[in-house]
Design an enzyme around this catalytic site. Structure first.
Site, PDB file in Angstrom:
ATOM      1  N   GLU A   1       2.202   1.024   2.039  1.00  0.00           N
ATOM      2  CA  GLU A   1       3.441   0.408   1.542  1.00  0.00           C
ATOM      3  C   GLU A   1       3.255  -1.108   1.384  1.00  0.00           C
ATOM      4  O   GLU A   1       3.690  -1.703   0.403  1.00  0.00           O
ATOM      5  CB  GLU A   1       4.622   0.708   2.471  1.00  0.00           C
TER       6      GLU A   1
ATOM      7  N   HIS B   1       1.406  -2.015  -1.682  1.00  0.00           N
ATOM      8  CA  HIS B   1       2.199  -1.916  -2.915  1.00  0.00           C
ATOM      9  C   HIS B   1       2.705  -3.289  -3.379  1.00  0.00           C
ATOM     10  O   HIS B   1       2.890  -3.523  -4.565  1.00  0.00           O
ATOM     11  CB  HIS B   1       3.395  -0.974  -2.725  1.00  0.00           C
TER      12      HIS B   1
ATOM     13  N   GLU C   1      -0.579   3.635  -6.808  1.00  0.00           N
ATOM     14  CA  GLU C   1      -0.666   4.456  -5.599  1.00  0.00           C
ATOM     15  C   GLU C   1      -2.110   4.517  -5.085  1.00  0.00           C
ATOM     16  O   GLU C   1      -2.342   4.490  -3.876  1.00  0.00           O
ATOM     17  CB  GLU C   1      -0.137   5.868  -5.875  1.00  0.00           C
TER      18      GLU C   1
ATOM     19  N   ASP D   1      -3.365   3.411  -1.521  1.00  0.00           N
ATOM     20  CA  ASP D   1      -4.073   4.307  -0.595  1.00  0.00           C
ATOM     21  C   ASP D   1      -5.334   3.642  -0.059  1.00  0.00           C
ATOM     22  O   ASP D   1      -5.622   3.677   1.136  1.00  0.00           O
ATOM     23  CB  ASP D   1      -4.475   5.609  -1.314  1.00  0.00           C
TER      24      ASP D   1
END
Ligand SMILES: [Zn+2]
Length: 641
Positions: free
Chosen positions: A481, A484, A541, A545
């Site tokens: 998160e 991001h 994403e 990751d």
């Protein structure tokens, strides 16, 4: 685990093979994984709460009465059967009464507040990209029945088959409304024509990941000039839009096409289109003839689900969706222990510290950009568990004997709440997920991280376990998160959440180069048959990751540096970290669902979310003594953060 697999060949099968064998996909699911299983556990727990709350005794709290009565009304299947299509009658009558295309704004202003939010376009509110403290009106593209615009434009055999089945499904729904077969089929083609025109003028999901492509602030006069056939003043007045002076028209090309359609199509065609969307949106809440036809196409055919979930499950989901912060209060009271929040916060702080040291020593970034990146990192707000202030649903009338009415009123409440934000300062305490949700998110315009209570539970987060699996699993999710905020999309927003370029040209180019390494890597992976990952859609994403796992690894090393870590269960501490990291993702998915996700899901399939990451980490290769040339060791690993 499946220890017959070599971890250096396929780490995902090695760590998750046993889980996958022991956990076949249930008949009422399109995919089944650790998250999904936890979600179902939560649903069963909530079911018990709701059964209790639905008993009409006098000791119920206000919140228990709200969620209990809503659930009770939803569970009353005989009542829904008896009503058939009757709850739709008001909308159908209003559509029949339209005298001209000029009446559309007034009709849509009403219908958009209820269940027809997706008719023609969407209208709501959001933060101004240029000034995140301000909420402005947003007019976005919409109007489609299939899950993405790509379904209307792709020419391969599978896409053509899906469109054929969609036509049959729409015809079936018109028949259920009482139309003769031939007419129903003709009407389905009208719907397809209109939706195809709108789809062709809509941006792709990859385009929509670029916030600049979605940022076109206009005055209401400019929007009016874009679509002369639609009287916006009527729409604004009837929908009681508080301040329509500035509107972000996210896709002007879509509105241009909308104008062309409004100008050229007959009133009869529009009535057909509106009837379809009215019945489509309402079908899950009508009698089983409608609910099952809807399930047969969208879940069974499109996603491979074998059986409709039992009614209790659908009702629990609906209460969570419509009255989530009422249900959430009861949920956290019973599940969220006092030590979870401090332990989770401490872990996030460790991850942030790892990010800080990473940024400081990043070889490819200059001092100026580093300074901005650190400012952004230090401004990130962490929200854990549940909101400080609960949403008040007391203005929603909830009746034990009016399921459809409850759903409409809850929808109206939420639409109103969104519209009423326009022109007001942003409330940064708001959550976009409900407390029982098994998921987490980063919000680039808020620059905050949100971890609902539902995701901070075993086996993902287990206060009773030691650090290695917890950092590998939840730590990597926290890192995900946080990353991001610095992925290809998030990096375009600054510390305050404004869309503002804080990168030097050279550093941005260095970032792009490294991001391309990641999108090239994932674009080679196969989802199903000849369908590959769209590496540009999943880039954010995949970057998250990769960065998240790396940050969690650093944070774990730092948090345990004074400890004498020992092997356990036959695994070294480093191996246990990576096994923990992979085991959140154990799961399986039906082939049909994989196809849908290849188009619509910005996340890569589960196996690549593990193997794609570890094969980029020399730390992993070392932990399992993998050799150069083995599949889990990439010759030129990608690394950004
Ligand atoms: Zn993510």
């Amino acid at each position: 685990m499946d220890r017959t697999v070599d971890p250096c060949t396929d780490f995902y099968r090695y760590t998750c093979g046993g889980w996958i064998k022991k956990n076949p996909i249930p008949a009422d699911q399109s995919r089944w994984d650790v998250y999904g299983k936890m979600e179902e556990d939560n649903q069963r727990f909530l079911w018990g709460l709701l059964l209790e709350a639905s008993k009409p005794n006098a000791s119920r709290s206000v919140v228990e009465r709200e969620i209990g009565d809503f659930f009770q009304a939803c569970m009353d299947q005989p009542a829904a059967e008896k009503l058939g299509a009757a709850p739709l009658q008001r909308a159908l009558d209003e559509i029949a009464a339209l005298k001209s295309v000029r009446n559309l704004p007034a009709f849509l202003a009403r219908q958009h507040l209820l269940l027809g939010g997706n008719m023609l376009f969407n209208f709501g509110s959001n933060q101004d990209y240029a000034d995140s403290t301000r909420v402005i009106a947003f007019a976005t593209a919409g109007g489609l029945g299939l899950p993405d615009r790509d379904y209307y434009v792709k020419t391969d055999a599978k896409s053509q088959e899906i469109r054929q089945k969609y036509l049959e499904h729409a015809a079936k729904m018109f028949e259920l409304l009482g139309e003769p077969r031939e007419l129903a089929r003709k009407h389905a083609r009208t719907v397809m024509d209109i939706e195809t025109a709108l789809a062709k003028a809509s941006l792709t999901r990859v385009d929509k990941r670029d916030p600049y492509k979605l940022f076109h602030k206009m005055s209401s006069a400019e929007l009016q000039a874009l679509t002369p056939s639609f009287r916006w003043q009527t729409y604004f007045t009837d929908a009681k839009v508080p301040d329509p002076s500035v509107i972000n028209v996210t896709e002007p090309a879509f509105y241009k096409e909308l104008e062309r359609e409004l100008k050229t199509r007959s009133l009869a065609d529009w009535k057909t289109y509106l009837r379809w969307h009215a019945v489509h949106a309402a079908s899950p809440y009508l009698s089983s003839a409608f609910a099952q036809a809807n399930f047969a196409f969208f879940s069974s055919y499109l996603r491979g689900v074998k059986e409709m979930p039992p009614r209790w499950k659908r009702c629990v989901r609906l209460v969570d969706g419509d009255l989530g912060e009422a249900l959430g209060q009861v949920f956290v009271e019973k599940t969220f222990g006092p030590d979870t929040k401090p332990r989770a916060l401490a872990m996030i702080k460790e991850i942030e510290a790892a990010m800080q040291s990473e940024i400081r020593q990043l070889p490819w970034m200059g001092a100026e950009t580093k300074q901005r990146a650190l400012e952004k990192l230090h401004a990130v707000v962490n929200k854990i568990g549940y909101p400080d202030k609960w949403r008040d649903y007391s203005s929603v009338k909830i009746a034990r004997d009016d399921f459809f009415g409850n759903v409409e009123r809850a929808n109206a409440f939420e639409s109103r709440r969104q519209l009423d934000k326009i022109g007001k300062p942003m409330d940064r305490t708001e959550w976009l997920m409900t407390p029982p949700t098994v998921d987490a998110y980063y919000d680039p315009q808020m620059n905050n991280i949100n971890f609902p209570a539902g995701v901070l539970q075993p086996p993902l987060f287990d206060p009773k376990l030691d650090d290695a699996p917890n950092y590998g699993n939840t730590g990597a999710t926290m890192g995900h998160e946080l990353t991001h905020g610095f992925d290809d999309e998030g990096r375009q927003f600054d510390a305050q959440g404004n869309l503002k370029d804080w990168w030097t040209k050279e550093d941005a180019a260095e970032f792009e180069k490294r991001a391309k390494c990641v999108s090239d890597q994932y674009s080679q992976y196969t989802v199903i048959d000849d369908v590959k990952i769209n590496g540009k859609l999943t880039l954010g994403e995949d970057v998250a990751d990769l960065g998240g796992t790396f940050l969690a690894y650093l944070a774990w090393k730092d948090a345990t540096k004074s400890q004498d870590l020992k092997s356990s269960d036959g695994f070294t501490p480093d191996q246990r970290f990576f096994i923990g990291m992979a085991q959140w993702a154990c799961g399986d998915e039906r082939p049909e669902s994989k196809r849908v996700h290849a188009i619509t899901d910005p996340h890569s399939p589960l196996e690549y979310r593990v193997n794609g990451v570890v094969s980029n980490m020399p730390e992993f290769g070392k932990a399992f003594a993998c050799k150069v040339g083995q599949p889990m060791v990439r010759g030129e690993p990608c690394k950004i953060w």
